[in-house]
Design an enzyme around this catalytic site. Structure first.
Site, short mmCIF file in Angstrom:
data_model
loop_
_atom_site.label_atom_id
_atom_site.label_comp_id
_atom_site.label_asym_id
_atom_site.label_seq_id
_atom_site.Cartn_x
_atom_site.Cartn_y
_atom_site.Cartn_z
N SER A 244 29.83 -21.34 11.17
CA SER A 244 30.62 -20.51 10.25
C SER A 244 32.10 -20.41 10.63
O SER A 244 32.73 -19.36 10.43
CB SER A 244 30.01 -19.11 10.11
OG SER A 244 28.74 -19.21 9.49
N GLY B 130 26.07 -21.87 8.83
CA GLY B 130 25.97 -21.72 7.37
C GLY B 130 25.66 -20.31 6.90
O GLY B 130 25.33 -20.10 5.74
N ASN C 6 31.33 -31.81 9.97
CA ASN C 6 29.96 -32.33 9.79
C ASN C 6 29.61 -32.18 8.32
O ASN C 6 29.37 -31.07 7.85
CB ASN C 6 28.99 -31.53 10.67
CG ASN C 6 27.54 -31.91 10.41
OD1 ASN C 6 27.25 -32.93 9.78
ND2 ASN C 6 26.62 -31.11 10.92
N TRP C 7 29.63 -33.30 7.62
CA TRP C 7 29.39 -33.25 6.16
C TRP C 7 27.91 -33.12 5.82
O TRP C 7 27.57 -32.98 4.66
CB TRP C 7 30.01 -34.48 5.50
CG TRP C 7 31.46 -34.28 5.15
CD1 TRP C 7 32.36 -33.49 5.82
CD2 TRP C 7 32.17 -34.84 4.04
NE1 TRP C 7 33.57 -33.53 5.19
CE2 TRP C 7 33.49 -34.36 4.11
CE3 TRP C 7 31.83 -35.72 3.01
CZ2 TRP C 7 34.46 -34.71 3.17
CZ3 TRP C 7 32.79 -36.08 2.07
CH2 TRP C 7 34.10 -35.58 2.16
N LYS C 8 27.04 -33.25 6.81
CA LYS C 8 25.59 -33.17 6.56
C LYS C 8 25.21 -34.07 5.37
O LYS C 8 25.80 -35.14 5.22
CB LYS C 8 25.19 -31.71 6.32
CG LYS C 8 25.69 -30.77 7.41
CD LYS C 8 25.07 -29.42 7.33
CE LYS C 8 25.75 -28.52 8.34
NZ LYS C 8 25.07 -27.24 8.52
N HIS D 6 21.85 -32.06 16.72
CA HIS D 6 22.18 -30.92 15.84
C HIS D 6 20.92 -30.08 15.65
O HIS D 6 19.81 -30.61 15.54
CB HIS D 6 22.71 -31.43 14.49
CG HIS D 6 23.31 -30.33 13.68
ND1 HIS D 6 22.55 -29.43 12.98
CD2 HIS D 6 24.60 -29.96 13.49
CE1 HIS D 6 23.35 -28.56 12.38
NE2 HIS D 6 24.60 -28.86 12.67
N GLU E 299 26.50 -24.27 19.23
CA GLU E 299 26.29 -23.84 17.85
C GLU E 299 25.09 -22.88 17.79
O GLU E 299 23.94 -23.34 17.71
CB GLU E 299 26.00 -25.04 16.95
CG GLU E 299 27.13 -26.02 16.86
CD GLU E 299 27.10 -26.78 15.55
OE1 GLU E 299 28.09 -26.76 14.83
OE2 GLU E 299 26.05 -27.37 15.23
N GLU F 143 19.69 -28.68 13.16
CA GLU F 143 18.89 -28.99 11.97
C GLU F 143 17.94 -30.16 12.26
O GLU F 143 16.85 -30.22 11.70
CB GLU F 143 19.82 -29.29 10.78
CG GLU F 143 20.47 -28.00 10.27
CD GLU F 143 21.76 -28.17 9.51
OE1 GLU F 143 22.13 -29.31 9.16
OE2 GLU F 143 22.43 -27.14 9.27
N GLY G 234 30.95 -27.22 9.59
CA GLY G 234 30.09 -27.72 8.52
C GLY G 234 30.72 -27.50 7.15
O GLY G 234 31.59 -28.25 6.72
N GLY G 235 30.29 -26.43 6.49
CA GLY G 235 30.70 -26.18 5.11
C GLY G 235 32.20 -26.25 4.87
O GLY G 235 32.65 -26.80 3.86
C1 PEP Z 1 27.16 -27.21 11.49
O1 PEP Z 1 26.22 -27.47 10.78
O2 PEP Z 1 27.37 -27.92 12.49
C2 PEP Z 1 27.99 -26.05 11.18
C3 PEP Z 1 28.73 -25.57 12.13
O3 PEP Z 1 27.91 -25.55 9.90
P1 PEP Z 1 28.78 -24.35 9.27
O4 PEP Z 1 30.22 -24.53 9.73
O5 PEP Z 1 28.63 -24.52 7.79
O6 PEP Z 1 28.21 -23.08 9.79
#
Ligand code: PEP
Length: 254
Positions: free
Chosen positions: A209, A170, A10-12, A93, A164, A95, A230-231
């Protein structure tokens, strides 16, 4: 049937045309992992270029509108995502549930709109830290599923669920493997009671994470069918070790 693991990035709100090279690097290295499904959910403006540049990598959106078309300024329909070359989309998601105040009913409508068009959907659920500390993590996630799961699982397209925990996204913090296992087992029960035997083949991803250093351990947990990342999905060097850990993990019989 052995269920392949799915690793979705997920590049957001990260990524411009200069990042197409990184997507190409991820696609090129991904070809060696034949037993894992890999997807990248990129900003909408990159979907068409990314899917043309790397036709063998599944490219996805990060959100979709529930309507087919109409007066919805700034929104994108499932058909539009498909037309741009997307194969899947994230819905619900945390967010978006938080910042855009998306309700379970809206998330359900989005998931159903995606699946109706043949676009696979990764439906996200997860509890806040406060709710986990109150002992309400499982009940919160089950209530989210109750309100946001589509009435029917997919036929052509695929429904996946991503667990999640909001406090793990994050932050570098992750639940214990026992906590992940407890939640994934509860989600599986819910899927089986909602969809019967078809609930076995809905993949349940863990997200929050996930990194090269913890992926292999997470993939040992029963009913973890992959990860939403994500990251660590932004760079091939961080993402590919996670894919490699999935490739080395035991597939689940479904
Ligand atoms: C996400 O936003 O879906 C996510 C899992 O982010 P991260 O891996 O950065 O925690």
């Amino acid at each position: 049937m052995a269920l392949r693991k799915l690793i979705a990035g997920n590049w957001k709100m990260h990524g411009q045309s200069s990042d197409l090279e990184e997507i190409a690097a991820i696609a090129a290295a991904s070809r060696q992992f034949e037993n894992v499904d890999i997807a990248l959910c990129v900003p909408a403006i990159l979907i068409e270029r990314a899917s043309r540049a790397v036709p063998d990598l599944a490219i996805g959106g990060q959100d979709v509108h529930h309507a087919e078309k109409g007066a919805h300024t700034g929104c994108i329909s499932a058909d539009m995502l498909l037309d741009a070359g997307a194969a899947l989309t994230i819905v619900g998601h945390s967010e978006r549930r938080d910042a855009q105040r998306e309700s379970d009913a809206e998330v359900k409508a989005k998931a159903e709109a995606a699946l109706r068009c043949g676009l696979s959907a990764i439906l996200c659920v997860g509890e806040s830290l406060a709710l986990r500390e109150q002992g309400a993590a499982v009940s919160t996630v089950l209530a989210q599923l109750d309100g946001s799961l589509p009435d029917r699982p997919a036929s052509d397209a695929e429904l996946a669920v991503a667990y999640e925990p909001v406090w793990a996204i994050g932050t570098g913090k992750i639940p214990t493997t026992a906590e992940i296992g407890e939640m994934h087992a509860a989600i599986r029960e819910c899927l089986l009671s909602r969809y019967g035997d078809q609930g076995q083949s809905v993949r349940i991803l863990y997200g929050g994470s996930v990194k090269a250093s913890n992926a292999a351990e997470i993939f040992t947990v029963p009913d973890v069918d992959g990860a939403l990342v994500g990251g660590a999905s932004l760079r091939a060097a961080d993402f590919l070790p996670i894919v490699a850990a999935a490739a080395a993990a035991q597939p689940r019989a479904a």
